[in-house]
Scaffold this motif. Structure first.
Motif, mmCIF file in Angstrom:
data_model
loop_
_atom_site.group_PDB
_atom_site.id
_atom_site.type_symbol
_atom_site.label_atom_id
_atom_site.label_comp_id
_atom_site.label_asym_id
_atom_site.label_seq_id
_atom_site.Cartn_x
_atom_site.Cartn_y
_atom_site.Cartn_z
ATOM 1 N N THR A 7 -21.766 5.766 -44.528
ATOM 2 C CA THR A 7 -21.050 4.791 -43.727
ATOM 3 C C THR A 7 -19.931 5.499 -42.961
ATOM 4 O O THR A 7 -19.764 6.710 -43.074
ATOM 5 N N LYS A 8 -19.172 4.744 -42.203
ATOM 6 C CA LYS A 8 -18.074 5.333 -41.438
ATOM 7 C C LYS A 8 -17.108 6.063 -42.369
ATOM 8 O O LYS A 8 -16.829 5.609 -43.469
ATOM 9 N N ILE A 9 -16.593 7.175 -41.896
ATOM 10 C CA ILE A 9 -15.711 8.014 -42.699
ATOM 11 C C ILE A 9 -14.255 7.702 -42.358
ATOM 12 O O ILE A 9 -13.864 7.728 -41.190
ATOM 13 N N LYS A 10 -13.485 7.418 -43.376
ATOM 14 C CA LYS A 10 -12.065 7.133 -43.168
ATOM 15 C C LYS A 10 -11.283 8.436 -43.007
ATOM 16 O O LYS A 10 -11.558 9.419 -43.685
ATOM 17 N N ARG A 11 -10.321 8.390 -42.129
ATOM 18 C CA ARG A 11 -9.433 9.538 -41.959
ATOM 19 C C ARG A 11 -8.362 9.484 -43.045
ATOM 20 O O ARG A 11 -7.641 8.500 -43.161
ATOM 21 N N ARG A 12 -8.284 10.548 -43.852
ATOM 22 C CA ARG A 12 -7.389 10.568 -45.001
ATOM 23 C C ARG A 12 -6.071 11.252 -44.641
ATOM 24 O O ARG A 12 -6.036 12.443 -44.394
ATOM 25 N N TYR A 13 -5.006 10.465 -44.649
ATOM 26 C CA TYR A 13 -3.681 10.990 -44.330
ATOM 27 C C TYR A 13 -2.876 11.295 -45.597
ATOM 28 O O TYR A 13 -1.751 11.787 -45.508
ATOM 29 N N ASP A 14 -3.455 10.985 -46.758
ATOM 30 C CA ASP A 14 -2.689 11.024 -48.009
ATOM 31 C C ASP A 14 -2.947 12.262 -48.865
ATOM 32 O O ASP A 14 -2.348 12.410 -49.931
ATOM 33 N N LEU A 15 -3.827 13.168 -48.431
ATOM 34 C CA LEU A 15 -4.192 14.310 -49.279
ATOM 35 C C LEU A 15 -3.925 15.665 -48.614
ATOM 36 O O LEU A 15 -4.554 16.658 -48.955
ATOM 37 N N GLY A 16 -3.031 15.671 -47.675
ATOM 38 C CA GLY A 16 -2.668 16.942 -47.060
ATOM 39 C C GLY A 16 -3.381 17.171 -45.733
ATOM 40 O O GLY A 16 -4.353 16.501 -45.387
ATOM 41 N N GLU B 121 -5.171 19.742 -44.611
ATOM 42 C CA GLU B 121 -6.534 20.287 -44.617
ATOM 43 C C GLU B 121 -7.580 19.184 -44.744
ATOM 44 O O GLU B 121 -8.563 19.164 -43.999
ATOM 45 N N ILE B 122 -7.363 18.251 -45.689
ATOM 46 C CA ILE B 122 -8.318 17.147 -45.873
ATOM 47 C C ILE B 122 -8.293 16.218 -44.671
ATOM 48 O O ILE B 122 -9.337 15.709 -44.238
ATOM 49 N N LEU B 123 -7.117 15.994 -44.091
ATOM 50 C CA LEU B 123 -7.040 15.162 -42.889
ATOM 51 C C LEU B 123 -7.874 15.774 -41.771
ATOM 52 O O LEU B 123 -8.661 15.084 -41.127
ATOM 53 N N ASN B 124 -7.712 17.078 -41.553
ATOM 54 C CA ASN B 124 -8.473 17.740 -40.487
ATOM 55 C C ASN B 124 -9.977 17.666 -40.741
ATOM 56 O O ASN B 124 -10.770 17.454 -39.817
ATOM 57 N N LYS B 125 -10.359 17.849 -42.020
ATOM 58 C CA LYS B 125 -11.782 17.766 -42.355
ATOM 59 C C LYS B 125 -12.313 16.353 -42.134
ATOM 60 O O LYS B 125 -13.417 16.169 -41.617
ATOM 61 N N SER B 126 -11.541 15.354 -42.546
ATOM 62 C CA SER B 126 -12.007 13.973 -42.394
ATOM 63 C C SER B 126 -12.107 13.588 -40.928
ATOM 64 O O SER B 126 -13.030 12.862 -40.523
ATOM 65 N N VAL B 127 -11.179 14.091 -40.100
ATOM 66 C CA VAL B 127 -11.240 13.831 -38.662
ATOM 67 C C VAL B 127 -12.491 14.475 -38.072
ATOM 68 O O VAL B 127 -13.214 13.861 -37.276
ATOM 69 N N ARG B 128 -12.767 15.706 -38.490
ATOM 70 C CA ARG B 128 -13.936 16.408 -37.959
ATOM 71 C C ARG B 128 -15.233 15.728 -38.400
ATOM 72 O O ARG B 128 -16.138 15.525 -37.585
ATOM 73 N N PHE B 129 -15.327 15.359 -39.679
ATOM 74 C CA PHE B 129 -16.514 14.659 -40.162
ATOM 75 C C PHE B 129 -16.720 13.347 -39.413
ATOM 76 O O PHE B 129 -17.842 12.995 -39.038
ATOM 77 N N ARG C 156 -12.643 18.313 -52.170
ATOM 78 C CA ARG C 156 -13.810 18.586 -51.344
ATOM 79 C C ARG C 156 -14.607 17.306 -51.133
ATOM 80 O O ARG C 156 -14.578 16.393 -51.964
ATOM 81 N N PHE C 157 -15.309 17.257 -50.020
ATOM 82 C CA PHE C 157 -16.125 16.083 -49.700
ATOM 83 C C PHE C 157 -17.490 16.203 -50.369
ATOM 84 O O PHE C 157 -18.069 17.282 -50.445
ATOM 85 N N GLN C 158 -18.008 15.063 -50.825
ATOM 86 C CA GLN C 158 -19.327 15.035 -51.447
ATOM 87 C C GLN C 158 -20.048 13.753 -51.023
ATOM 88 O O GLN C 158 -19.497 12.664 -51.137
#
Length: 204
Positions: A58-67, A69-77, A118-120
């Motif tokens: 499903t749609k991927i949420k942008r995570r602003y709460d885990l730093g 690196e994770i925000l950048n990864k979630s934006v890219r995904f 990490r994303f899974q």
């Protein structure tokens, strides 16, 4: 004949990406957001009416709460998923939302004590199996074309065959899963040269 292609979405793209990386055409797996998937299957099943279903998250949420690196990864995904869905839509391929991209903790580093995230991908294989079983039991398909090498799908394959459905396993050359070869009605192979052509058709 009613032909439905069931594509294990991200895993399919990642295996195609491995081929393209080896050929020096892309740098990493996340770069592959457009591939002529319909071309790949119509090449194997010419002049057949194919309904293609791409099973994904499903749609991927942008995570602003885990730093950062994770925000950048979630934006890219998230951006990559949008591009993938746009490409599929242009090919008349159905995107089926069945899984989620979850964030899980990795082990704590023994040297620095830092814990990574990490994303899974979770739930896509289950959703794909449910789709096959549902269509087979409701008699909504004659030929099941399975583009996944996940052995967890073997029970669904066997049920479909017991319902009189023809199950064709489609895998990448040199990357076939022998258990699925053995349990399916027949096997077809996507060659590296065809992956290269499918990439060029959408990226040049």
């Amino acid at each position: 004949m009613r032909n439905i292609v069931y594509v294990d979405g991200q895993n399919f793209l990642y295996k195609a990406a491995e081929i393209l990386i080896k050929k020096g055409m892309i740098g990493d797996k996340q770069e592959l957001t457009a591939l002529d998937i319909r071309f790949l299957f119509e090449n194997i099943f010419p002049e057949e009416d194919l309904r293609i279903r791409f099973f994904g998250v499903t749609k991927i949420k942008r995570r602003y709460d885990l730093g950062e690196e994770i925000l950048n990864k979630s934006v890219r995904f998230s951006d990559n998923l949008r591009r993938v869905r746009n490409s599929l839509n242009s090919q008349r391929i159905d995107y089926v939302e069945v899984g989620k991209l979850k964030i899980r903790d990795s082990d704590v580093c023994k040297n620095c004590g830092r814990k990574d995230y990490r994303f899974q991908e979770k739930g896509v294989d289950v959703g794909l199996a449910v789709g096959i079983v549902r269509d087979a039991l409701k008699d909504e398909v004659d030929r099941i074309i399975l583009a996944s090498s996940d052995t967890d799908l073997i029970p669904a394959v066997l049920l479909a065959k017991n319902e009189g459905k023809d199950v064709i396993y489609v895998g990448f050359d040199d990357r076939l899963t022998q258990a699925l070869v053995a349990k399916s009605s027949s096997t077809q192979v996507i060659r590296d040269t065809e992956v290269v052509e499918a990439y060029k058709r959408k990226n040049h």
